[in-house]
Design a protein around this motif. Structure first.
Motif, mmCIF file in Angstrom:
data_model
loop_
_atom_site.group_PDB
_atom_site.id
_atom_site.type_symbol
_atom_site.label_atom_id
_atom_site.label_comp_id
_atom_site.label_asym_id
_atom_site.label_seq_id
_atom_site.Cartn_x
_atom_site.Cartn_y
_atom_site.Cartn_z
ATOM 1 N N GLY A 148 0.821 -1.209 0.000
ATOM 2 C CA GLY A 148 0.000 0.000 0.000
ATOM 3 C C GLY A 148 0.853 1.256 0.000
ATOM 4 N N ASP A 149 0.257 2.353 -0.397
ATOM 5 C CA ASP A 149 0.969 3.623 -0.471
ATOM 6 C C ASP A 149 0.938 4.372 0.852
ATOM 7 O OD1 ASP A 149 2.446 5.628 -1.788
ATOM 8 O OD2 ASP A 149 0.631 6.670 -2.437
ATOM 9 N N GLU A 150 -0.128 4.219 1.616
ATOM 10 C CA GLU A 150 -0.278 4.962 2.861
ATOM 11 C C GLU A 150 0.519 4.316 3.987
ATOM 12 O OE1 GLU A 150 -4.033 7.112 4.318
ATOM 13 O OE2 GLU A 150 -4.015 5.215 5.434
ATOM 14 N N ILE A 151 1.296 5.147 4.671
ATOM 15 C CA ILE A 151 2.101 4.696 5.803
ATOM 16 C C ILE A 151 1.615 5.419 7.052
ATOM 17 C CG2 ILE A 151 4.441 4.569 6.774
ATOM 18 C CD1 ILE A 151 4.099 2.964 4.160
ATOM 19 N N ALA A 152 1.254 4.649 8.060
ATOM 20 C CA ALA A 152 0.862 5.219 9.350
ATOM 21 C C ALA A 152 2.108 5.337 10.216
ATOM 22 C CB ALA A 152 -0.172 4.337 10.029
ATOM 23 N N ILE A 153 2.318 6.515 10.768
ATOM 24 C CA ILE A 153 3.479 6.765 11.621
ATOM 25 C C ILE A 153 2.983 7.031 13.026
ATOM 26 C CG2 ILE A 153 5.405 8.335 12.078
ATOM 27 C CD1 ILE A 153 5.446 8.898 9.034
ATOM 28 N N GLN A 154 3.569 6.334 13.986
ATOM 29 C CA GLN A 154 3.252 6.564 15.390
ATOM 30 C C GLN A 154 4.560 6.798 16.128
ATOM 31 O OE1 GLN A 154 0.340 4.144 17.355
ATOM 32 N NE2 GLN A 154 1.362 4.365 19.309
ATOM 33 N N ILE A 155 4.587 7.856 16.908
ATOM 34 C CA ILE A 155 5.793 8.242 17.640
ATOM 35 C C ILE A 155 5.478 8.229 19.121
ATOM 36 C CG2 ILE A 155 7.485 10.083 17.997
ATOM 37 C CD1 ILE A 155 6.641 11.036 15.109
ATOM 38 N N GLU A 156 6.315 7.545 19.878
ATOM 39 C CA GLU A 156 6.219 7.527 21.330
ATOM 40 C C GLU A 156 7.530 8.095 21.854
ATOM 41 O OE1 GLU A 156 3.569 6.546 22.993
ATOM 42 O OE2 GLU A 156 2.480 5.549 21.370
ATOM 43 N N VAL A 157 7.444 9.194 22.589
ATOM 44 C CA VAL A 157 8.664 9.799 23.132
ATOM 45 C C VAL A 157 8.543 10.047 24.615
ATOM 46 C CG1 VAL A 157 9.334 10.936 20.980
ATOM 47 C CG2 VAL A 157 7.934 12.169 22.606
ATOM 48 N N GLU A 158 9.678 10.027 25.258
ATOM 49 C CA GLU A 158 9.791 10.407 26.649
ATOM 50 C C GLU A 158 10.916 11.411 26.711
ATOM 51 O OE1 GLU A 158 11.106 8.047 30.534
ATOM 52 O OE2 GLU A 158 9.205 7.344 29.671
ATOM 53 N N LEU A 159 10.603 12.596 27.180
ATOM 54 C CA LEU A 159 11.564 13.689 27.204
ATOM 55 C C LEU A 159 12.113 13.864 28.610
ATOM 56 C CD1 LEU A 159 9.327 16.172 25.218
ATOM 57 C CD2 LEU A 159 11.030 14.604 24.292
#
Length: 155
Positions: free
Chosen positions: A140-151
């Motif tokens: 597929g062309d669509e890419i789901a991006i999920q970001i988990e950060v701890e600062l």
């Protein structure tokens, strides 16, 4: 197109400038070592590193540099320039959760966040695909991006 493939990058660095009293002034920059991609399938990972996809020999990094942050409730909208495969595009990350600042067991002040967006890989010059015997295409062309950060607050 047959199933979702989840992957992650193991080498990510960046900087966030954030003051909870003035969240609209937040700034974010991030750098990803593309060769650190893992989907837990070495052959697939090698293919993703090849010229068919990320072409890590030519484009070893993915970068994001924010332009604006618009607070909305517990999160916000973080807009910036995403560079993948040498192509720059403006994207907006939906920051879904921004936790309250708290102390960890070692005395460091921390805050966490979750952000999501979707991109079309073809807009970044990644168009490799293969036809399926039953019709349709493999990727597929669509890419789901999920970001988990701890600062971690710096002195």
């Amino acid at each position: 197109m047959i199933s979702n493939v989840r992957g992650s990058f193991q080498q990510v660095s960046g900087e966030v400038v954030y003051d909870p009293r003035h969240p609209e002034k937040a700034r974010v920059s991030a750098r990803i070592d593309v060769a650190s991609i893992t989907t837990n399938e070495e052959k697939r990972d090698a293919h993703l590193r090849s010229a068919d996809f990320f072409d890590v020999e030519t484009y070893p990094t993915i970068t994001f540099v924010s332009k604006a942050f618009k607070p909305t409730g517990d999160g916000g909208e973080l807009t910036g320039t995403l560079t993948i495969h040498g192509v720059e595009r403006e994207v907006t990350l939906e920051v879904e959760e921004l936790t309250s600042e708290g102390k960890d067991p070692w005395g460091n002040q921390r805050v966490g966040a979750t952000a999501k967006t979707k991109i079309l890989r073809s807009e970044f010059g990644m168009t490799f695909n293969a036809a399926l015997e039953t019709g349709g295409i493999m990727i597929g062309d669509e890419i789901a991006i999920q970001i988990e950060v701890e600062l971690v607050k710096q002195a």
